[in-house]
Write a protein that holds these residues in place. Structure first.
Motif, PDB file in Angstrom:
ATOM      1  N   UNK A   1     -14.770  -4.171   7.094  1.00  0.00           N
ATOM      2  CA  UNK A   1     -13.622  -3.466   7.620  1.00  0.00           C
ATOM      3  C   UNK A   1     -12.409  -3.805   6.757  1.00  0.00           C
ATOM      4  N   UNK A   2     -11.663  -2.794   6.398  1.00  0.00           N
ATOM      5  CA  UNK A   2     -10.455  -2.978   5.593  1.00  0.00           C
ATOM      6  C   UNK A   2      -9.307  -3.418   6.493  1.00  0.00           C
ATOM      7  N   UNK A   3      -8.415  -4.227   5.943  1.00  0.00           N
ATOM      8  CA  UNK A   3      -7.250  -4.651   6.704  1.00  0.00           C
ATOM      9  C   UNK A   3      -6.033  -4.690   5.786  1.00  0.00           C
ATOM     10  N   UNK A   4      -4.854  -4.748   6.409  1.00  0.00           N
ATOM     11  CA  UNK A   4      -3.599  -4.791   5.662  1.00  0.00           C
ATOM     12  C   UNK A   4      -2.587  -5.580   6.482  1.00  0.00           C
ATOM     13  N   UNK A   5      -1.513  -5.989   5.842  1.00  0.00           N
ATOM     14  CA  UNK A   5      -0.461  -6.754   6.486  1.00  0.00           C
ATOM     15  C   UNK A   5       0.811  -5.911   6.547  1.00  0.00           C
ATOM     16  N   UNK A   6       1.492  -5.972   7.687  1.00  0.00           N
ATOM     17  CA  UNK A   6       2.754  -5.261   7.859  1.00  0.00           C
ATOM     18  C   UNK A   6       3.868  -6.151   7.321  1.00  0.00           C
ATOM     19  N   UNK A   7       4.715  -5.599   6.459  1.00  0.00           N
ATOM     20  CA  UNK A   7       5.833  -6.360   5.908  1.00  0.00           C
ATOM     21  C   UNK A   7       6.984  -6.404   6.911  1.00  0.00           C
ATOM     22  N   UNK A   8       7.999  -7.178   6.601  1.00  0.00           N
ATOM     23  CA  UNK A   8       9.161  -7.278   7.481  1.00  0.00           C
ATOM     24  C   UNK A   8       9.893  -5.944   7.616  1.00  0.00           C
ATOM     25  N   UNK A   9       9.683  -5.044   6.649  1.00  0.00           N
ATOM     26  CA  UNK A   9      10.298  -3.709   6.704  1.00  0.00           C
ATOM     27  C   UNK A   9       9.386  -2.685   7.382  1.00  0.00           C
ATOM     28  N   UNK A  10       8.248  -3.132   7.911  1.00  0.00           N
ATOM     29  CA  UNK A  10       7.332  -2.226   8.591  1.00  0.00           C
ATOM     30  C   UNK A  10       6.433  -1.451   7.651  1.00  0.00           C
ATOM     31  N   UNK A  13       0.463  -1.500   2.860  1.00  0.00           N
ATOM     32  CA  UNK A  13      -0.256  -0.951   1.710  1.00  0.00           C
ATOM     33  C   UNK A  13      -1.661  -0.604   2.183  1.00  0.00           C
ATOM     34  N   UNK A  14      -2.015   0.659   2.078  1.00  0.00           N
ATOM     35  CA  UNK A  14      -3.351   1.100   2.500  1.00  0.00           C
ATOM     36  C   UNK A  14      -4.341   0.669   1.427  1.00  0.00           C
ATOM     37  N   UNK A  15      -5.405  -0.030   1.810  1.00  0.00           N
ATOM     38  CA  UNK A  15      -6.378  -0.496   0.818  1.00  0.00           C
ATOM     39  C   UNK A  15      -6.951   0.662  -0.005  1.00  0.00           C
ATOM     40  N   UNK A  16      -7.271   0.375  -1.250  1.00  0.00           N
ATOM     41  CA  UNK A  16      -7.740   1.391  -2.192  1.00  0.00           C
ATOM     42  C   UNK A  16      -8.953   2.158  -1.673  1.00  0.00           C
ATOM     43  N   UNK A  17      -9.935   1.460  -1.120  1.00  0.00           N
ATOM     44  CA  UNK A  17     -11.129   2.168  -0.647  1.00  0.00           C
ATOM     45  C   UNK A  17     -10.811   3.135   0.489  1.00  0.00           C
ATOM     46  N   UNK A  18      -9.851   2.771   1.347  1.00  0.00           N
ATOM     47  CA  UNK A  18      -9.435   3.664   2.438  1.00  0.00           C
ATOM     48  C   UNK A  18      -8.698   4.869   1.863  1.00  0.00           C
ATOM     49  N   UNK A  19      -7.801   4.634   0.902  1.00  0.00           N
ATOM     50  CA  UNK A  19      -7.084   5.754   0.257  1.00  0.00           C
ATOM     51  C   UNK A  19      -8.072   6.704  -0.405  1.00  0.00           C
ATOM     52  N   UNK A  20      -9.083   6.169  -1.063  1.00  0.00           N
ATOM     53  CA  UNK A  20     -10.085   7.015  -1.717  1.00  0.00           C
ATOM     54  C   UNK A  20     -10.865   7.834  -0.701  1.00  0.00           C
TER      55      UNK A  20
END
Length: 75
Positions: A1-10, A13-20
């Motif tokens: 499962x792909x995951x990402x972190x939310x920055x302080x600005x909300x 970054x969508x992981x490359x495999x998900x974007x593809x």
């Protein structure tokens, strides 16, 4: 499962495999849609083609007349 972190600005970054898999590129827009049945959000590319909408909208059971269209617009 792909995951990402939310920055302080909300931002995320969508992981490359998900974007593809979604066919997303730089500058593309995405939609966040709440699935009422599951309570989860779904991410969809907002740059869908008109042919993709063909599966979403059903044909009317009977042809709609111009008078019926005008009546619906007036309402």
């Amino acid at each position: 499962m792909a995951s990402a972190t939310v920055t302080s600005k909300g931002q995320v970054t969508i992981p490359l495999d998900v974007r593809n898999q979604l066919g997303l590129g730089a500058g593309d827009r995405i939609e966040f849609i709440l699935n009422d049945e599951t309570g989860w959000y779904e991410i969809l590319p907002a740059n869908r083609s008109v042919t993709a909408l063909k599966r979403i909208i059903r044909k009317p059971a009977k042809p709609v007349s111009i008078e019926e269209i005008n009546s619906a617009i007036d309402e």
